[in-house]
Design a protein around this motif. Structure first.
Motif, short mmCIF file in Angstrom:
data_model
loop_
_atom_site.label_atom_id
_atom_site.label_comp_id
_atom_site.label_asym_id
_atom_site.label_seq_id
_atom_site.Cartn_x
_atom_site.Cartn_y
_atom_site.Cartn_z
N ALA A 20 0.83 -1.21 0.00
CA ALA A 20 0.00 0.00 0.00
C ALA A 20 0.87 1.26 0.00
O ALA A 20 0.44 2.31 -0.46
CB ALA A 20 -0.93 0.01 1.21
N TRP A 21 2.08 1.14 0.50
CA TRP A 21 3.03 2.26 0.52
C TRP A 21 3.68 2.42 -0.85
O TRP A 21 4.12 3.49 -1.22
CB TRP A 21 4.09 2.00 1.58
CG TRP A 21 5.12 3.07 1.70
CD1 TRP A 21 6.28 3.17 0.98
CD2 TRP A 21 5.09 4.19 2.56
NE1 TRP A 21 6.97 4.28 1.37
CE2 TRP A 21 6.27 4.94 2.34
CE3 TRP A 21 4.19 4.65 3.52
CZ2 TRP A 21 6.56 6.10 3.04
CZ3 TRP A 21 4.48 5.80 4.21
CH2 TRP A 21 5.66 6.52 3.96
N HIS A 73 4.51 7.63 -0.32
CA HIS A 73 3.84 8.57 0.58
C HIS A 73 4.88 9.42 1.29
O HIS A 73 5.99 8.99 1.51
CB HIS A 73 3.02 7.81 1.62
CG HIS A 73 1.94 6.97 1.02
ND1 HIS A 73 0.69 7.47 0.74
CD2 HIS A 73 1.91 5.69 0.63
CE1 HIS A 73 -0.05 6.51 0.21
NE2 HIS A 73 0.67 5.43 0.13
N CYS A 133 -2.70 9.31 3.02
CA CYS A 133 -2.93 8.16 2.16
C CYS A 133 -4.36 8.18 1.63
O CYS A 133 -5.20 8.93 2.11
CB CYS A 133 -2.65 6.86 2.89
SG CYS A 133 -3.79 6.51 4.25
N SER A 184 -8.50 3.82 0.64
CA SER A 184 -8.33 2.37 0.40
C SER A 184 -7.03 1.82 0.99
O SER A 184 -6.86 0.61 1.10
CB SER A 184 -8.38 2.08 -1.10
OG SER A 184 -7.32 2.75 -1.76
N GLU A 185 -6.10 2.69 1.36
CA GLU A 185 -4.80 2.25 1.89
C GLU A 185 -4.74 2.24 3.42
O GLU A 185 -3.80 1.70 4.00
CB GLU A 185 -3.70 3.18 1.36
CG GLU A 185 -3.58 3.18 -0.14
CD GLU A 185 -2.75 4.32 -0.69
OE1 GLU A 185 -2.13 4.11 -1.74
OE2 GLU A 185 -2.71 5.41 -0.06
#
Length: 112
Positions: free
Chosen positions: A25-26, A35, A74, A77-78
């Motif tokens: 996710a990052w 991010h 973020c 969804s993350e």
């Protein structure tokens, strides 16, 4: 968009940052979107893991623990994946080893 804030013990901060950077996710393994991450040392009230972690603050007039505060933006969804990575990496075995908060962001404008 969300802002995740986490308060963690100093002994866990390196593992927490590594876990975030490795998380898909990052953008970790797949090299996707990265991010921005801000990290601050703050004087907090977590229970110390050992006597080296706790000290007396003359300014605050009380015993404090130096903890780290992380902030990152973020997508909605993350949040779940990044919060789970934070929680797993920040564990110390204590009943309360820190906090993770998630806040709605009304606006985030990139500076170009």
């Amino acid at each position: 968009m969300k802002e995740i804030k986490a308060y963690v013990h100093r002994s866990r901060i390196a593992d927490v940052i590594a876990a975030l950077k490795d998380n898909p996710a990052w953008g970790g393994a797949r090299g996707g979107r990265r991010h921005n991450l801000a990290v601050y040392v703050v004087k907090g009230s977590l229970l110390p893991l050992d006597s080296d972690e706790q000290h007396y603050s003359i300014d605050l007039g009380d015993e404090v623990v130096n903890e780290y505060k992380l902030e990152l933006l973020c997508e909605d969804s993350e949040v779940e994946a990044l919060s789970a990575a934070l929680m797993d990496a920040a564990r110390t075995g204590q009943a309360v080893a820190g906090w993770i908060t998630v806040i709605d962001v009304v606006s985030a404008t990139p500076i170009h």
